[in-house]
Design an enzyme around this catalytic site. Sequence first.
Site, mmCIF file in Angstrom:
data_model
loop_
_atom_site.group_PDB
_atom_site.id
_atom_site.type_symbol
_atom_site.label_atom_id
_atom_site.label_comp_id
_atom_site.label_asym_id
_atom_site.label_seq_id
_atom_site.Cartn_x
_atom_site.Cartn_y
_atom_site.Cartn_z
ATOM 1 N NE ARG A 24 -3.636 2.447 0.591
ATOM 2 C CZ ARG A 24 -3.381 3.874 0.193
ATOM 3 N NH1 ARG A 24 -2.369 3.963 -0.676
ATOM 4 N NH2 ARG A 24 -4.298 4.751 0.514
ATOM 5 C CG HIS A 73 -1.031 6.573 1.986
ATOM 6 N ND1 HIS A 73 -0.506 5.339 2.216
ATOM 7 C CD2 HIS A 73 -2.232 6.557 2.792
ATOM 8 C CE1 HIS A 73 -1.409 4.658 3.077
ATOM 9 N NE2 HIS A 73 -2.370 5.347 3.542
ATOM 10 C CG HIS A 96 -4.994 9.031 5.397
ATOM 11 N ND1 HIS A 96 -4.975 8.998 6.708
ATOM 12 C CD2 HIS A 96 -4.376 8.135 4.792
ATOM 13 C CE1 HIS A 96 -4.815 7.753 6.888
ATOM 14 N NE2 HIS A 96 -3.993 7.251 5.840
ATOM 15 C CD GLU A 154 -4.006 3.562 8.005
ATOM 16 O OE1 GLU A 154 -3.993 4.427 7.168
ATOM 17 O OE2 GLU A 154 -3.423 2.460 8.041
ATOM 18 C CG HIS A 191 0.574 5.651 7.013
ATOM 19 N ND1 HIS A 191 -0.008 6.921 7.253
ATOM 20 C CD2 HIS A 191 -0.169 4.953 6.508
ATOM 21 C CE1 HIS A 191 -1.178 6.887 6.936
ATOM 22 N NE2 HIS A 191 -1.583 5.683 6.505
ATOM 23 C CD GLU A 225 -7.052 3.205 2.344
ATOM 24 O OE1 GLU A 225 -6.177 3.349 1.254
ATOM 25 O OE2 GLU A 225 -6.587 3.565 3.573
#
Length: 403
Positions: free
Chosen positions: A110, A113, A115, A119, A158, A181
Amino acid sequence: MDPDNRVPHHETPSLGNPDLPPEGMENIAGDPASTRMTGPRNPVLESQFPSAVTAPGTDISTQPFFWSSFNISPRRQQRGGWAREVTQQDFAISDEIAGVNMYLEPGGIRELHWHQTAEWAYMSRGRCRITTLSREGLPSVDDVESGDLWFFPAGLPHSLQGLGPDGAEFVLAFDDGEQSESNTLLLTDWFAHTPPDVLAKNFGVAQEAFKDIPLHNLWIFPGDEPGELEDDQAAAGVEWGATNPVIFRLSRSQPRYQNSGGSIRIADSKNYTASKTVAAALTIIEPGSMRELHWHPNADEWQYYLQGTGRMTVFNTGPHANTTDFNAGDVGLVRRNLGHYVENTGDVPLIYLETFRSDHYEEVSLANWLSHLPPKLVSQHLNIPEDVLATFPRGAQGIVPLR
Ligand code: MN
Ligand code: MN
């Protein structure tokens, strides 16, 4: 079962009709014609939601839907893994938490990124290597496995990578119902949308160094499985003890409640100091046993059902009381302060997560409350003799074992 004249799927005794004006299953007893189902029917769905068509006699409609499921969410599939999500867009009642269920194949990444929201994650299967940076700019690289948690505060970058042999499957809880997501800040997007001369200036290399960067983001993509954890930690400059632990081994922690009916393990900022905005409870209920009647004063409860089948009634003002059935992969939501129980209706242990947008876990147990009042006061409310009240549990027990 007579298709035109449903009989209750489960025994739901009541003490009489509690509702005025009269409504509900208790009210129509002795009048089977009134239960005749003439509407369109879906026997497969009905078999999974026995409480929807035939509710307990104590239910009184209606309140906002508090059931959803990853099983009805479109799966975003890419080479390297997949994800499916339940956000407030599709699950209106859940404005504090949005959820994602994701799988990464061994080596699957993944993308790096960050946000706008925090999370929180629970590992449900396999192993995963995670990287992040603290507010002080210090790195962490950790491996998590089934039963472990991680927590990334809002805005901190992360990555996640599945490890062998089974990859990684986990559920994410964002501390905002609108987080998706598909709404994250991606490393490759930023590179592709920054003038190459600015990239060259920023990193002190020739522009040609960036000639092969991906022009479309990767999001999830296949990667090489990483080597030893210690090697990655050393390469990233991790200093042991320099930062608060990013991960927490929830399934190995001491239960808050444990008896023959099951167990409840709590992770909040008291024992998992990194988790500042999400508190959680991992609840296991044996067949026939029940999460006791209770409520949570501090936050909505966002539930994720990992295994088994359960039944929950949510008691709301009005009064309104609605019962819904839950299966593996489902999501539930109980607004703060609304009374509820969760009963294992299957023949395997029921396992579900409760998450709360809060720094701490908080509950009020009905049994604890009633056992810490003058008995005469309670007796006058419920017409239950004081000697019977004296046999009620003397405090919270979390899980009520099957008797
Ligand atoms: Mn993330
Ligand atoms: Mn609860």
